[in-house]
Design a protein around this motif. Sequence first.
Motif, PDB file in Angstrom:
ATOM      1  N   ASP A  71     -44.451  43.199  18.339  1.00  0.00           N
ATOM      2  CA  ASP A  71     -44.373  42.031  19.214  1.00  0.00           C
ATOM      3  C   ASP A  71     -43.264  41.061  18.828  1.00  0.00           C
ATOM      4  O   ASP A  71     -43.040  40.063  19.503  1.00  0.00           O
ATOM      5  CB  ASP A  71     -45.705  41.273  19.210  1.00  0.00           C
ATOM      6  N   ALA A  72     -42.586  41.324  17.734  1.00  0.00           N
ATOM      7  CA  ALA A  72     -41.538  40.420  17.274  1.00  0.00           C
ATOM      8  C   ALA A  72     -40.334  40.493  18.203  1.00  0.00           C
ATOM      9  O   ALA A  72     -40.035  41.537  18.765  1.00  0.00           O
ATOM     10  CB  ALA A  72     -41.120  40.792  15.857  1.00  0.00           C
ATOM     11  N   PRO A  73     -39.636  39.381  18.369  1.00  0.00           N
ATOM     12  CA  PRO A  73     -38.448  39.399  19.213  1.00  0.00           C
ATOM     13  C   PRO A  73     -37.347  40.262  18.612  1.00  0.00           C
ATOM     14  O   PRO A  73     -37.222  40.376  17.405  1.00  0.00           O
ATOM     15  CB  PRO A  73     -38.025  37.926  19.257  1.00  0.00           C
ATOM     16  N   ALA A  74     -36.570  40.868  19.479  1.00  0.00           N
ATOM     17  CA  ALA A  74     -35.472  41.723  19.030  1.00  0.00           C
ATOM     18  C   ALA A  74     -34.330  40.905  18.462  1.00  0.00           C
ATOM     19  O   ALA A  74     -33.625  41.344  17.560  1.00  0.00           O
ATOM     20  CB  ALA A  74     -34.974  42.587  20.186  1.00  0.00           C
ATOM     21  N   THR A  75     -34.113  39.720  19.008  1.00  0.00           N
ATOM     22  CA  THR A  75     -33.070  38.832  18.496  1.00  0.00           C
ATOM     23  C   THR A  75     -33.597  37.410  18.472  1.00  0.00           C
ATOM     24  O   THR A  75     -34.490  37.044  19.236  1.00  0.00           O
ATOM     25  CB  THR A  75     -31.788  38.881  19.361  1.00  0.00           C
ATOM     26  N   ARG A  76     -33.032  36.635  17.589  1.00  0.00           N
ATOM     27  CA  ARG A  76     -33.334  35.203  17.502  1.00  0.00           C
ATOM     28  C   ARG A  76     -32.018  34.479  17.302  1.00  0.00           C
ATOM     29  O   ARG A  76     -31.132  34.984  16.634  1.00  0.00           O
ATOM     30  CB  ARG A  76     -34.241  34.911  16.318  1.00  0.00           C
ATOM     31  N   GLU A  77     -31.941  33.298  17.862  1.00  0.00           N
ATOM     32  CA  GLU A  77     -30.716  32.526  17.696  1.00  0.00           C
ATOM     33  C   GLU A  77     -31.059  31.147  17.164  1.00  0.00           C
ATOM     34  O   GLU A  77     -31.950  30.482  17.667  1.00  0.00           O
ATOM     35  CB  GLU A  77     -29.980  32.402  19.021  1.00  0.00           C
ATOM     36  N   ALA A  78     -30.364  30.762  16.123  1.00  0.00           N
ATOM     37  CA  ALA A  78     -30.526  29.435  15.546  1.00  0.00           C
ATOM     38  C   ALA A  78     -29.157  28.774  15.541  1.00  0.00           C
ATOM     39  O   ALA A  78     -28.155  29.411  15.239  1.00  0.00           O
ATOM     40  CB  ALA A  78     -31.072  29.517  14.132  1.00  0.00           C
ATOM     41  N   VAL A  79     -29.127  27.525  15.878  1.00  0.00           N
ATOM     42  CA  VAL A  79     -27.869  26.798  15.909  1.00  0.00           C
ATOM     43  C   VAL A  79     -27.885  25.759  14.813  1.00  0.00           C
ATOM     44  O   VAL A  79     -28.763  24.907  14.771  1.00  0.00           O
ATOM     45  CB  VAL A  79     -27.654  26.106  17.270  1.00  0.00           C
ATOM     46  N   PHE A  80     -26.937  25.886  13.933  1.00  0.00           N
ATOM     47  CA  PHE A  80     -26.784  24.928  12.865  1.00  0.00           C
ATOM     48  C   PHE A  80     -25.536  24.128  13.178  1.00  0.00           C
ATOM     49  O   PHE A  80     -24.435  24.636  13.061  1.00  0.00           O
ATOM     50  CB  PHE A  80     -26.667  25.658  11.528  1.00  0.00           C
ATOM     51  N   THR A  81     -25.716  22.925  13.631  1.00  0.00           N
ATOM     52  CA  THR A  81     -24.579  22.117  14.007  1.00  0.00           C
ATOM     53  C   THR A  81     -23.988  21.507  12.756  1.00  0.00           C
ATOM     54  O   THR A  81     -24.464  20.503  12.262  1.00  0.00           O
ATOM     55  CB  THR A  81     -24.981  21.046  15.032  1.00  0.00           C
ATOM     56  N   ILE A  82     -23.003  22.190  12.255  1.00  0.00           N
ATOM     57  CA  ILE A  82     -22.282  21.729  11.081  1.00  0.00           C
ATOM     58  C   ILE A  82     -20.966  21.170  11.592  1.00  0.00           C
ATOM     59  O   ILE A  82     -20.112  21.913  12.045  1.00  0.00           O
ATOM     60  CB  ILE A  82     -22.044  22.897  10.100  1.00  0.00           C
ATOM     61  N   GLU A  83     -20.854  19.878  11.541  1.00  0.00           N
ATOM     62  CA  GLU A  83     -19.642  19.257  12.062  1.00  0.00           C
ATOM     63  C   GLU A  83     -18.496  19.447  11.095  1.00  0.00           C
ATOM     64  O   GLU A  83     -18.658  19.320   9.889  1.00  0.00           O
ATOM     65  CB  GLU A  83     -19.872  17.778  12.327  1.00  0.00           C
ATOM     66  N   PHE A  84     -17.349  19.791  11.647  1.00  0.00           N
ATOM     67  CA  PHE A  84     -16.126  19.943  10.881  1.00  0.00           C
ATOM     68  C   PHE A  84     -15.199  18.794  11.255  1.00  0.00           C
ATOM     69  O   PHE A  84     -15.262  18.264  12.348  1.00  0.00           O
ATOM     70  CB  PHE A  84     -15.434  21.264  11.236  1.00  0.00           C
ATOM     71  N   ALA A  85     -14.318  18.452  10.349  1.00  0.00           N
ATOM     72  CA  ALA A  85     -13.293  17.459  10.668  1.00  0.00           C
ATOM     73  C   ALA A  85     -12.384  18.043  11.746  1.00  0.00           C
ATOM     74  O   ALA A  85     -12.293  19.257  11.906  1.00  0.00           O
ATOM     75  CB  ALA A  85     -12.488  17.113   9.421  1.00  0.00           C
ATOM     76  N   LEU A  86     -11.731  17.167  12.462  1.00  0.00           N
ATOM     77  CA  LEU A  86     -10.809  17.601  13.504  1.00  0.00           C
ATOM     78  C   LEU A  86      -9.785  18.564  12.911  1.00  0.00           C
ATOM     79  O   LEU A  86      -9.199  18.298  11.860  1.00  0.00           O
ATOM     80  CB  LEU A  86     -10.111  16.384  14.110  1.00  0.00           C
ATOM     81  N   ASN A  87      -9.591  19.714  13.565  1.00  0.00           N
ATOM     82  CA  ASN A  87      -8.641  20.750  13.142  1.00  0.00           C
ATOM     83  C   ASN A  87      -8.921  21.299  11.744  1.00  0.00           C
ATOM     84  O   ASN A  87      -7.999  21.668  11.028  1.00  0.00           O
ATOM     85  CB  ASN A  87      -7.200  20.232  13.220  1.00  0.00           C
ATOM     86  N   SER A  88     -10.187  21.381  11.350  1.00  0.00           N
ATOM     87  CA  SER A  88     -10.535  21.856  10.015  1.00  0.00           C
ATOM     88  C   SER A  88     -11.641  22.902  10.075  1.00  0.00           C
ATOM     89  O   SER A  88     -12.525  22.837  10.919  1.00  0.00           O
ATOM     90  CB  SER A  88     -11.013  20.678   9.158  1.00  0.00           C
ATOM     91  N   ALA A  89     -11.584  23.837   9.138  1.00  0.00           N
ATOM     92  CA  ALA A  89     -12.643  24.832   8.983  1.00  0.00           C
ATOM     93  C   ALA A  89     -13.301  24.688   7.615  1.00  0.00           C
ATOM     94  O   ALA A  89     -14.020  25.568   7.174  1.00  0.00           O
ATOM     95  CB  ALA A  89     -12.073  26.235   9.159  1.00  0.00           C
ATOM     96  N   ARG A  90     -13.084  23.560   6.953  1.00  0.00           N
ATOM     97  CA  ARG A  90     -13.662  23.324   5.629  1.00  0.00           C
ATOM     98  C   ARG A  90     -15.114  22.862   5.780  1.00  0.00           C
ATOM     99  O   ARG A  90     -15.412  21.933   6.519  1.00  0.00           O
ATOM    100  CB  ARG A  90     -12.857  22.288   4.870  1.00  0.00           C
ATOM    101  N   LEU A  91     -16.029  23.531   5.050  1.00  0.00           N
ATOM    102  CA  LEU A  91     -17.441  23.175   5.090  1.00  0.00           C
ATOM    103  C   LEU A  91     -17.672  21.869   4.347  1.00  0.00           C
ATOM    104  O   LEU A  91     -17.088  21.629   3.291  1.00  0.00           O
ATOM    105  CB  LEU A  91     -18.287  24.272   4.440  1.00  0.00           C
ATOM    106  N   THR A  92     -18.572  21.057   4.879  1.00  0.00           N
ATOM    107  CA  THR A  92     -18.966  19.829   4.206  1.00  0.00           C
ATOM    108  C   THR A  92     -20.056  20.144   3.191  1.00  0.00           C
ATOM    109  O   THR A  92     -20.648  21.232   3.202  1.00  0.00           O
ATOM    110  CB  THR A  92     -19.523  18.813   5.221  1.00  0.00           C
ATOM    111  N   ALA A  93     -20.367  19.193   2.306  1.00  0.00           N
ATOM    112  CA  ALA A  93     -21.444  19.378   1.326  1.00  0.00           C
ATOM    113  C   ALA A  93     -22.773  19.624   2.042  1.00  0.00           C
ATOM    114  O   ALA A  93     -23.553  20.486   1.637  1.00  0.00           O
ATOM    115  CB  ALA A  93     -21.534  18.170   0.416  1.00  0.00           C
TER     116      ALA A  93
END
Length: 189
Positions: A71-93
Amino acid sequence: MDTIIRHRWFGRMGRAAALVLGLVAAAGAARAEGTAVAPDASACEIHRALGRELPPECKTRGLDMPFDAADAPATREAVFTIEFALNSARLTAQGRAVLDKVAEVMKYPGNAGAKFVLKGFTDASGSARGNLALSKARAEAARLYLVETGGVPAAMIMAEGLGETGLLPGLPPNSPRHRRVEILADYRG
């Protein structure tokens, strides 16, 4: 950074009703349906949103239904809104702290065999081509962190960039809340 979890059930759900927990940005950007989760989501909240099976420490007496893989779902989606600085792909703490919890969910034995897709997004500032490249870099930054720091096997995770194609409703096109990573867990094997 806001950590907000959207949970979708796809595929065969047996008798279970479809439960949709929408992703809502703290500034009031509402999805069609949803429940906002605190920015400091616990590991158990992340397990509930993304994992296939809850570990014993996340089960509550009498409230959790027994796990039934059929009965478990085949897929699950979670959204983690991790904001990045403008024009950056660097992760915040804060982003790293969230991904540490996500890594534990991905590595949990009850989630064995799952494949995870990290989807990176940008706001609408910049060119479409540049935003597509930046969104890929954001998803890849999260993937590398999960593999190198979180110890998740690289074969379990793919990263893709979707640019500005997933703007959140109700927000201006250049809102920093659009700069995020979403995670899709696929349990179809």
